[in-house]
Design an enzyme around this catalytic site. Structure first.
Site, PDB file in Angstrom:
ATOM      1  N   CYS A 113       0.788  -1.529  -0.102  1.00  0.00           N
ATOM      2  CA  CYS A 113       0.407   0.042   0.795  1.00  0.00           C
ATOM      3  C   CYS A 113       1.020   1.091  -0.191  1.00  0.00           C
ATOM      4  O   CYS A 113       1.842   1.379   0.595  1.00  0.00           O
ATOM      5  CB  CYS A 113      -0.787   0.192   1.086  1.00  0.00           C
ATOM      6  SG  CYS A 113      -1.674   1.818   1.818  1.00  0.00           S
ATOM      7  N   GLU A 114       0.403   1.471  -0.538  1.00  0.00           N
ATOM      8  CA  GLU A 114       0.985   3.603  -0.984  1.00  0.00           C
ATOM      9  C   GLU A 114       1.351   4.274  -0.111  1.00  0.00           C
ATOM     10  O   GLU A 114       2.049   4.486   0.174  1.00  0.00           O
ATOM     11  CB  GLU A 114       1.693   4.029  -2.054  1.00  0.00           C
ATOM     12  CG  GLU A 114      -0.199   4.928  -2.868  1.00  0.00           C
ATOM     13  CD  GLU A 114       0.442   4.792  -3.987  1.00  0.00           C
ATOM     14  OE1 GLU A 114       1.005   4.917  -5.096  1.00  0.00           O
ATOM     15  OE2 GLU A 114      -1.037   6.151  -4.509  1.00  0.00           O
ATOM     16  N   HIS A 115       0.026   4.395   0.483  1.00  0.00           N
ATOM     17  CA  HIS A 115      -0.605   5.362   1.855  1.00  0.00           C
ATOM     18  C   HIS A 115       0.090   5.250   3.051  1.00  0.00           C
ATOM     19  O   HIS A 115       0.215   5.834   4.132  1.00  0.00           O
ATOM     20  CB  HIS A 115      -1.652   5.264   2.363  1.00  0.00           C
ATOM     21  CG  HIS A 115      -2.304   5.457   0.922  1.00  0.00           C
ATOM     22  ND1 HIS A 115      -3.116   5.247   0.159  1.00  0.00           N
ATOM     23  CD2 HIS A 115      -2.440   6.753  -0.337  1.00  0.00           C
ATOM     24  CE1 HIS A 115      -3.455   5.654  -0.723  1.00  0.00           C
ATOM     25  NE2 HIS A 115      -3.528   7.093  -1.095  1.00  0.00           N
ATOM     26  N   HIS A 116       0.564   3.788   3.219  1.00  0.00           N
ATOM     27  CA  HIS A 116       1.279   3.324   4.614  1.00  0.00           C
ATOM     28  C   HIS A 116       2.449   2.647   4.546  1.00  0.00           C
ATOM     29  O   HIS A 116       3.087   1.478   5.727  1.00  0.00           O
ATOM     30  CB  HIS A 116      -0.180   2.041   5.556  1.00  0.00           C
ATOM     31  CG  HIS A 116      -1.277   3.326   5.974  1.00  0.00           C
ATOM     32  ND1 HIS A 116      -2.374   3.297   4.844  1.00  0.00           N
ATOM     33  CD2 HIS A 116      -1.555   4.475   6.461  1.00  0.00           C
ATOM     34  CE1 HIS A 116      -3.373   3.946   5.259  1.00  0.00           C
ATOM     35  NE2 HIS A 116      -2.750   4.678   6.285  1.00  0.00           N
ATOM     36  N   GLN A 154      -5.185  -0.731  -5.132  1.00  0.00           N
ATOM     37  CA  GLN A 154      -5.892  -2.011  -5.744  1.00  0.00           C
ATOM     38  C   GLN A 154      -5.988  -1.271  -7.121  1.00  0.00           C
ATOM     39  O   GLN A 154      -6.234  -2.082  -8.354  1.00  0.00           O
ATOM     40  CB  GLN A 154      -6.762  -2.070  -5.087  1.00  0.00           C
ATOM     41  CG  GLN A 154      -6.909  -3.733  -5.408  1.00  0.00           C
ATOM     42  CD  GLN A 154      -8.158  -5.055  -4.496  1.00  0.00           C
ATOM     43  OE1 GLN A 154      -7.393  -4.453  -3.452  1.00  0.00           O
ATOM     44  NE2 GLN A 154      -8.303  -5.271  -4.998  1.00  0.00           N
ATOM     45  N   HIS A 182      -5.399  -6.573   2.977  1.00  0.00           N
ATOM     46  CA  HIS A 182      -4.519  -5.339   2.508  1.00  0.00           C
ATOM     47  C   HIS A 182      -4.059  -4.426   4.714  1.00  0.00           C
ATOM     48  O   HIS A 182      -5.163  -4.610   5.097  1.00  0.00           O
ATOM     49  CB  HIS A 182      -5.428  -3.849   2.854  1.00  0.00           C
ATOM     50  CG  HIS A 182      -5.887  -3.423   0.940  1.00  0.00           C
ATOM     51  ND1 HIS A 182      -5.471  -2.698  -0.085  1.00  0.00           N
ATOM     52  CD2 HIS A 182      -6.664  -4.399   0.648  1.00  0.00           C
ATOM     53  CE1 HIS A 182      -5.725  -2.459  -0.923  1.00  0.00           C
ATOM     54  NE2 HIS A 182      -6.420  -3.312  -0.804  1.00  0.00           N
ATOM     55  N   CYS A 184      -3.113  -2.997   5.854  1.00  0.00           N
ATOM     56  CA  CYS A 184      -3.354  -1.168   6.869  1.00  0.00           C
ATOM     57  C   CYS A 184      -4.779  -1.085   7.526  1.00  0.00           C
ATOM     58  O   CYS A 184      -5.295  -0.433   7.796  1.00  0.00           O
ATOM     59  CB  CYS A 184      -3.063  -0.665   5.628  1.00  0.00           C
ATOM     60  SG  CYS A 184      -3.609  -0.162   3.738  1.00  0.00           S
TER      61      CYS A 184
END
Ligand SMILES: [Zn+2]
Length: 223
Positions: A113-116, A154, A182, A184
């Site tokens: 995940c690019e956010h976390h 995703q 995910h 996260c």
């Protein structure tokens, strides 16, 4: 430094898992440096992060972690950022004249995940109906793997795989389903361990319901 309002916005973008573009946002100079140079810079910075967390890097167990993480980022889990690592795909003429659907189901993938920067783990199901070109089966797995090995969301990942298959096979007749957990979502934030995320993309003949129904049947899903 980022302002408080910006930091709050970062949380909202992360929690909603928003994406801004179908292309992975890359800097123009993304691959000017060699992998080795990138690894040594990442190693240095990761060491700072670990020290800031209070960890004692003279401990034998932790000493090599910055190096291991740097190598893992560049050579493994984010190797799909670099176009040099894109799988070489050769397509063949459809000499057996098989003109029905081909489905490769349960392709395992690991992404991040690019956010976390936490894992996304799941399965992809890929199908196409040839417009004259066919592809080696394992190449379907390789395309999924290449786009998974990036910081991702995703929705972008499925679009990138879908678009790549359409280009490579020179057809609109492509369908992709991705199902993933995910970390996260399961290990932080809302901490829901049982939920998973499904995405679906299709075009060409798959705009017709009977083709999608065949696809679901072939991957053993209820339609
Ligand atoms: Zn996340």
């Amino acid at each position: 430094m980022n302002t408080t309002i910006e930091k709050e916005l970062f949380e909202i973008v992360g929690d909603n898992h928003q994406m801004t573009s179908a292309e992975t946002p890359l800097r123009p100079d993304a691959f000017d440096k060699s992998d080795e140079d990138k690894m040594s810079v990442i190693e240095e910075h990761f060491e700072v992060i670990m020290k800031e967390l209070g960890l004692d890097l003279t401990d034998d167990s932790l000493k090599g972690t910055p190096h291991r993480v740097a190598k893992m980022f560049v050579k493994e889990i984010f190797s799909g950022l670099n176009p040099a690592n894109k799988p070489k795909i050769s397509v063949f003429d459809n000499s057996y004249h098989y003109d029905k659907m081909l489905v490769e189901a349960n392709i395992s993938f690991n992404s991040t995940c690019e956010h976390h920067f936490l894992p996304i783990v799941g399965k992809a199901h890929v199908g196409y109906v040839s417009s004259g070109k066919v592809i080696g089966l394992s190449k379907l797995n390789r395309i999924v793997d290449y786009y998974a090995r990036r910081p991702q969301v995703q929705e972008r990942m499925i679009m990138q795989i879908f678009n790549e298959l359409k280009t490579v096979l020179d057809t609109e007749n492509v369908m992709v389903i991705m199902e993933a957990s995910h970390l996260c979502v399961s290990s932080r934030g809302i901490k829901d361990e049982s939920s998973y995320t499904s995405t679906l993309q299709y075009g060409g003949v798959f705009n017709q319901k009977e083709f999608r129904d065949d696809f679901y049947r072939l991957i053993n899903k209820e339609k």
